[in-house]
Write an enzyme that holds these catalytic residues in place. Structure first.
Site, mmCIF file in Angstrom:
data_model
loop_
_atom_site.group_PDB
_atom_site.id
_atom_site.type_symbol
_atom_site.label_atom_id
_atom_site.label_comp_id
_atom_site.label_asym_id
_atom_site.label_seq_id
_atom_site.Cartn_x
_atom_site.Cartn_y
_atom_site.Cartn_z
ATOM 1 C CG HIS A 1 70.937 -44.246 103.810
ATOM 2 N ND1 HIS A 1 72.235 -43.879 103.527
ATOM 3 C CD2 HIS A 1 70.308 -44.355 102.608
ATOM 4 C CE1 HIS A 1 72.376 -43.776 102.218
ATOM 5 N NE2 HIS A 1 71.222 -44.064 101.635
ATOM 6 N NE ARG B 1 77.206 -45.264 100.626
ATOM 7 C CZ ARG B 1 76.293 -46.200 100.818
ATOM 8 N NH1 ARG B 1 76.620 -47.483 100.706
ATOM 9 N NH2 ARG B 1 75.043 -45.885 101.081
#
Length: 533
Positions: free
Chosen positions: A319, A339
């Site tokens: 990740h 994000r």
């Protein structure tokens, strides 16, 4: 533990660049640029990180060294002396694993008339599912469709996905969201009842359905209650350490180890579902991990010894945003939804260097390049390095209060260390998150071993060489329910022969013939963090 003084200069540069970045549209990479970046910097391509297997049905395939150690380990069970006639439990369907996939499989199996037993290593619910933050991907909004979801998933998987599995996922994911809602899962919704969906890297539409930033915890709360209401038997703190076959080569149950008493017990079952999760706590290449304490690849090890084939275990997902400060949170998941709602990735100079919504393999590779080759990381007092995730951008872009409304869990977690993530960035670095591969399965969850099924992260093929955010929860509920239903129906027709551990004997004979000593007993069950002087 707020940010130390030596890191605050980098924060000031980040703050000064916000007016420019808030107007910036960062370009996406071309397919060739993505491919070059991944091959140069992604950990899967590091020399020495993997080796070829010396035994088993995937002999000659490359897998991570840490995983190979477990596959080339000896059993907890002495197959010459264990009494396979002393049966402690006799059921239709045995589910090994008590996370989201196992719980969904158990519910579906019972709905289809099976007597079900769930066994789990730790407590019911202790799993990667309960740690999921971002949510579940499904094409439910008007501007979306399963076709778009299919194309995004295949492109994100580097075109290595098994097509039938992807088709099943995208067609059934919307129904899984509806099923969870009917059970009582409190998904984020607008006043008119429309789902609030977020972007995740590689998705072309907003399709990640969330419950703030504790989606997995909310889902497991509901599933555990539902299983209790239906009186499905769950045995906790009793991991399976070996599968049992019969004299026809069919899977016929498993041997359990009680972690408290160290006693072994034998479950005879007409069908068996492995829902044991992933590989994270093996810490491939020394990376920290987002995974829960029990994620030590047990199902893959047991299934492989029984003859089930592996697929794509040379593809591990890192990740892009695992916490890198404070040290106590090293590797903890910092959800992609940040994000997806406007948080920027920023280096020590205050510059963006990648489009934040590229696929996870691409962003992870870019983060590693920025720190290792370009030297643009931020150093911590502990000697680690990371990059900024500029979380205050979320309120700047979407309006005050957005962060608290969507990410109260993350806010609370960092507040414990005197970091105000609505005003200060989060320091991040890639962390081991998911095994893209696993035991090969069909759309019903069946493996190459008769009557042995998989559900969730232990299965492989769906995600190809890279998983898109939100597809994991969709995966485990779609295929957990399908495996549970098919295993229950199949159990009505199964005729088991004499139970046997002959497959363990043969496997250990292969180990000895390959010159592999008994240094490793597997599955590992729990990580070992003992410090040796």
């Amino acid at each position: 533990m707020s940010y130390p003084e030596k890191m605050r200069a980098a924060i000031q540069r980040l703050e000064s660049s916000r007016p420019q970045r808030i107007r910036q549209v960062f370009p996406r990479l071309t397919p060739q640029e993505k491919d070059d970046l991944i091959k140069m910097y992604h950990p899967d391509f590091r020399i020495g990180g993997m080796r070829t297997l010396r035994v088993g049905v995937n002999k000659g395939d490359r897998v991570p060294n840490e995983f190979a150690d477990k596959l080339e380990g000896y059993s907890w069970i002495n197959p010459d002396t264990f009494d396979v006639t002393a049966i402690d439990y006799n059921v239709d369907v045995l589910v090994i694993g008590g996370g989201g996939a196992g719980s969904a499989a158990a519910l579906a199996a019972q709905e289809n008339g099976a007597q079900v037993l769930v066994v789990t290593k730790l407590r019911h619910g202790d799993s990667n599912t309960i740690m999921a933050e971002g949510g579940i991907a499904a094409a439910t909004l008007r501007n979306d469709s399963p076709v778009h979801h299919y194309l995004d998933t295949v492109g994100g998987g580097r075109y290595r996905n098994v097509p039938d599995l992807v088709e099943t996922l995208v067609l059934e994911a919307p129904f899984v969201v509806a099923w969870l809602s009917e059970l009582g899962v409190m998904f984020d919704k607008k006043p008119d009842g429309t789902h609030i969906c977020s972007f995740a890297g590689g998705h072309s539409r907003r399709r990640v359905h969330s419950c703030k930033d504790y989606s997995g915890m909310e889902i497991m709360r509901v599933l555990r209650d539902e299983m209790k209401n239906r009186a499905i038997k769950v045995i906790e703190f009793s991991p399976a350490v070996e599968l049992v076959l019969d004299d026809k080569g069919q899977c016929a149950g498993a041997i359990l180890l009680n972690l408290e008493t160290k006693q072994l017990s034998l479950v005879r079952s007409k069908t068996t579902i492995l829902a044991t999760g992933g590989i994270g706590r093996l810490h491939v290449q020394g990376f920290p991990t987002t995974n829960h304490y029990g994620a030590t690849a047990d199902g893959c090890v047991m299934g492989y010894r029984a003859g089930a084939k592996l697929i794509y275990m040379d593809a591990i997902q890192y990740h892009p945003t695992g916490a890198a400060w404070p040290e106590q949170m090293d590797g903890w998941l910092v959800t992609e939804a940040l994000r997806g709602n406007g948080a920027h990735l920023v280096n020590c100079k205050g510059e963006r260097f990648i489009n934040e919504l590229e696929t996870r393999d691409t962003v992870s590779a870019a983060n590693i390049r920025e720190c290792d080759e370009r030297g643009n990381g931020i150093q911590t007092p502990a000697g680690n390095v990371g990059l900024w995730l500029d979380t205050p951008m979320i309120d700047l872009i979407n309006g005050p209060g957005t962060f608290h409304r969507l990410f109260a869990g993350i806010e609370h977690r960092f507040t414990m260390y005197n970091i105000n993530v609505k005003r200060e960035p989060i320091l991040i670095y890639p962390t081991q998150h998911y095994q893209n591969g696993g035991l090969s399965q069909d759309v019903m969850g069946r493996t190459h071993v008769p009557n042995l099924y998989v559900a969730g992260e232990v299965g492989g093929g769906l995600h190809g060489h890279n998983r898109l955010g939100g597809n994991s929860l969709a995966d485990l509920f779609v295929f957990g329910r399908k495996a549970g239903k098919h295993a229950a129906v199949c159990a009505k027709e199964v005729n088991l022969g004499k139970l046997s551990l002959r497959h363990v004997q043969r496997y250990q004979e292969q180990l000895r013939e390959a010159g592999i000593g008994m240094d490793c007993i597997s599955p590992q069950l729990l990580p070992n963090y003992t410090r040796h002087r």
